[in-house]
Structures are given as structure tokens and as C-alpha cells.
Design a protein around this motif. Structure first.
Motif, short mmCIF file in Angstrom:
data_model
loop_
_atom_site.label_atom_id
_atom_site.label_comp_id
_atom_site.label_asym_id
_atom_site.label_seq_id
_atom_site.Cartn_x
_atom_site.Cartn_y
_atom_site.Cartn_z
N LYS A 50 0.84 -1.19 0.00
CA LYS A 50 0.00 0.00 0.00
C LYS A 50 0.87 1.24 0.00
CE LYS A 50 -4.14 -1.61 2.26
NZ LYS A 50 -5.07 -1.38 3.33
N THR A 51 0.41 2.22 -0.77
CA THR A 51 1.09 3.51 -0.73
C THR A 51 0.13 4.52 -0.15
OG1 THR A 51 0.35 4.03 -2.96
CG2 THR A 51 2.51 3.00 -2.75
N LYS A 52 0.63 5.40 0.66
CA LYS A 52 -0.20 6.41 1.29
C LYS A 52 -0.31 7.61 0.35
CE LYS A 52 -0.78 9.04 5.45
NZ LYS A 52 -0.28 9.45 6.71
N LEU A 53 -1.57 8.00 0.05
CA LEU A 53 -1.81 9.15 -0.80
C LEU A 53 -1.72 10.43 0.01
CD1 LEU A 53 -4.81 7.81 -2.92
CD2 LEU A 53 -2.42 8.00 -3.59
N SER A 54 -1.13 11.39 -0.56
CA SER A 54 -0.96 12.68 0.10
C SER A 54 -2.27 13.45 0.08
CB SER A 54 0.13 13.48 -0.62
OG SER A 54 0.10 14.82 -0.21
N PRO A 55 -2.75 13.95 1.24
CA PRO A 55 -3.97 14.77 1.27
C PRO A 55 -3.83 16.03 0.40
CG PRO A 55 -3.35 14.13 3.49
CD PRO A 55 -2.24 13.70 2.58
N PHE A 56 -2.64 16.59 0.33
CA PHE A 56 -2.41 17.77 -0.51
C PHE A 56 -2.63 17.43 -1.98
CE2 PHE A 56 0.44 20.32 -3.17
CZ PHE A 56 -0.07 21.59 -2.89
N LEU A 57 -2.17 16.27 -2.42
CA LEU A 57 -2.33 15.85 -3.81
C LEU A 57 -3.80 15.62 -4.15
CD1 LEU A 57 -0.78 15.09 -6.38
CD2 LEU A 57 -0.70 12.74 -5.54
N ILE A 58 -4.54 15.00 -3.27
CA ILE A 58 -5.97 14.76 -3.49
C ILE A 58 -6.72 16.09 -3.52
CG2 ILE A 58 -8.06 13.74 -2.50
CD1 ILE A 58 -6.28 11.49 -1.39
N GLY A 59 -6.43 16.97 -2.61
CA GLY A 59 -7.09 18.29 -2.57
C GLY A 59 -6.80 19.10 -3.81
N SER A 60 -5.56 19.06 -4.27
CA SER A 60 -5.19 19.78 -5.50
C SER A 60 -5.94 19.23 -6.70
CB SER A 60 -3.69 19.68 -5.76
OG SER A 60 -2.97 20.26 -4.70
N PHE A 61 -6.07 17.92 -6.77
CA PHE A 61 -6.80 17.29 -7.87
C PHE A 61 -8.27 17.70 -7.86
CE2 PHE A 61 -9.21 13.73 -9.67
CZ PHE A 61 -8.63 13.66 -10.93
N VAL A 62 -8.90 17.71 -6.71
CA VAL A 62 -10.32 18.08 -6.59
C VAL A 62 -10.51 19.56 -6.96
CG1 VAL A 62 -12.23 18.40 -4.97
CG2 VAL A 62 -10.90 16.29 -4.93
N LEU A 63 -9.67 20.44 -6.44
CA LEU A 63 -9.78 21.87 -6.77
C LEU A 63 -9.54 22.13 -8.25
CD1 LEU A 63 -8.06 23.64 -3.74
CD2 LEU A 63 -10.48 23.62 -4.36
N GLY A 64 -8.59 21.43 -8.84
CA GLY A 64 -8.34 21.57 -10.28
C GLY A 64 -9.54 21.14 -11.10
N GLY A 65 -10.18 20.05 -10.70
CA GLY A 65 -11.37 19.57 -11.39
C GLY A 65 -12.52 20.56 -11.28
N LEU A 66 -12.74 21.11 -10.10
CA LEU A 66 -13.79 22.12 -9.91
C LEU A 66 -13.51 23.37 -10.74
CD1 LEU A 66 -14.51 21.86 -6.08
CD2 LEU A 66 -16.00 21.17 -7.97
N LEU A 67 -12.26 23.78 -10.79
CA LEU A 67 -11.90 24.95 -11.59
C LEU A 67 -12.18 24.71 -13.08
CD1 LEU A 67 -10.61 27.77 -11.59
CD2 LEU A 67 -8.42 26.65 -11.97
N LEU A 68 -11.88 23.51 -13.57
CA LEU A 68 -12.17 23.17 -14.96
C LEU A 68 -13.67 23.19 -15.24
CD1 LEU A 68 -9.66 20.29 -15.78
CD2 LEU A 68 -9.75 22.57 -16.79
N VAL A 69 -14.48 22.72 -14.33
CA VAL A 69 -15.94 22.73 -14.50
C VAL A 69 -16.46 24.16 -14.56
CG1 VAL A 69 -18.13 22.17 -13.35
CG2 VAL A 69 -16.33 20.45 -13.50
N VAL A 70 -15.97 25.03 -13.69
CA VAL A 70 -16.41 26.43 -13.68
C VAL A 70 -16.02 27.12 -14.98
CG1 VAL A 70 -16.04 28.67 -12.57
CG2 VAL A 70 -16.48 26.66 -11.18
N VAL A 71 -14.80 26.92 -15.44
CA VAL A 71 -14.34 27.53 -16.69
C VAL A 71 -15.18 27.02 -17.86
CG1 VAL A 71 -12.41 27.62 -18.32
CG2 VAL A 71 -12.01 28.02 -15.89
#
Length: 163
Positions: free
Chosen positions: A2-23
């Protein structure tokens, strides 16, 4: 393993996706999320075969809106029908000579343009049989605004017969 996912990486991915939807939503001009589009109605005493919801509305050949609704109004007393075409005009589609946007959402401004000769007619797109609503300015003395019974929800742009 198992590899531990970084909370920062997950948050950045979610914010990037939301930004793309708004644009993406803001880039679609046909979506009026924050403003009500300017609407008008034109009553045609002829066939509008080939005109559909979503067909363009053009002012001197420049696309300035789209057809929102098409309805047939039947008068049983006179046994006559008219086709009511309700169209939306894009915000910022028409400007004055200085480049300032004419606020068509203001009913009085749109009515002033109608009084100055704004008229609608159906025109063909090439030889395809598809139609669109063509707006143009004509002499208001030669093509006066016809009397209409009752109050319309939208400003009425007088319709001319197609060529």
C-alpha cells in the motif's frame, strides 16, 4: 503493498477539477447562469418550416442570439393562426459606435430599437432548407408596428414576410 496518498495531492486534484468545470460552464455563451437573456417575440403569418429551437438569430448576418421557443397561436373566432417565435439575444451582442454594449435586457431599450425600425423576417441558410431569424432595421413609416390585442410578456418585434 500500500502507498499512502498525500492529502495535498488529493485536494489539489479536486480543486483543479472544480476549476475546470467552472471555466467550462462560463465559456458556454448559450448558458445564462448569472443573467437573464433579452427576449423578444415575433409573430409570423407564414410557414416557418426549417426553423427550429436553437436556430440562429442574426442581425445583418451576424449571429446575435438563438430561437428559444416556437408556438402556434390559433384564434378560433377568425380561424387564423400565427407562429410565435420567442428568441433570446446574447448579452453584449450589440454595441454602439463607441463600443459600449447596448443593454437589451432593459425592455425600454429594446422597445426603442423596435420603434426605430428593428424588424424580423425568416431567411434561408444556403440551399439546405434550414431557416433562421434575420433582424434588420427598416423604415418604421413604411413598416409600422401592427396593433396587437393584449400585453405580451416580451417586446414584440414586427415580422416582415420572407422573400
Amino acid at each position: 503493498m500500500k502507498t499512502k496518498l498525500s492529502p495535498f495531492l488529493i485536494g489539489s486534484f479536486v480543486l483543479g477539477g472544480l476549476l475546470l468545470v467552472v471555466v467550462a460552464l462560463l465559456s458556454f455563451r448559450s448558458l445564462h447562469l448569472f443573467s437573464k437573456p433579452a427576449r423578444f417575440v415575433a409573430y409570423f403569418n407564414e410557414s416557418v418550416q426549417g426553423l427550429d429551437v436553437g436556430s440562429p438569430v442574426k442581425l445583418r448576418g451576424v449571429r446575435v442570439g438563438r430561437v428559444a421557443t416556437i408556438q402556434v397561436h390559433y384564434e378560433s373566432k377568425t380561424q387564423k393562426s400565427q407562429v410565435a417565435v420567442i428568441a433570446e439575444l446574447d448579452k453584449g451582442a450589440i454595441t454602439d459606435r463607441a463600443g459600449k454594449v447596448i443593454q437589451l435586457t432593459d425592455r425600454a431599450t429594446l422597445q426603442r430599437l423596435i420603434d426605430e425600425g428593428l424588424r424580423a423576417k425568416i431567411d434561408l441558410v444556403g440551399i439546405t432548407g434550414l431557416q433562421y431569424v434575420e433582424l434588420d432595421f427598416f423604415d418604421p413609416q413604411e413598416f409600422p408596428v401592427p396593433d396587437r390585442d393584449g400585453e405580451s410578456e416580451y417586446p414584440v418585434v414586427p415580422a416582415l414576410r420572407s422573400g
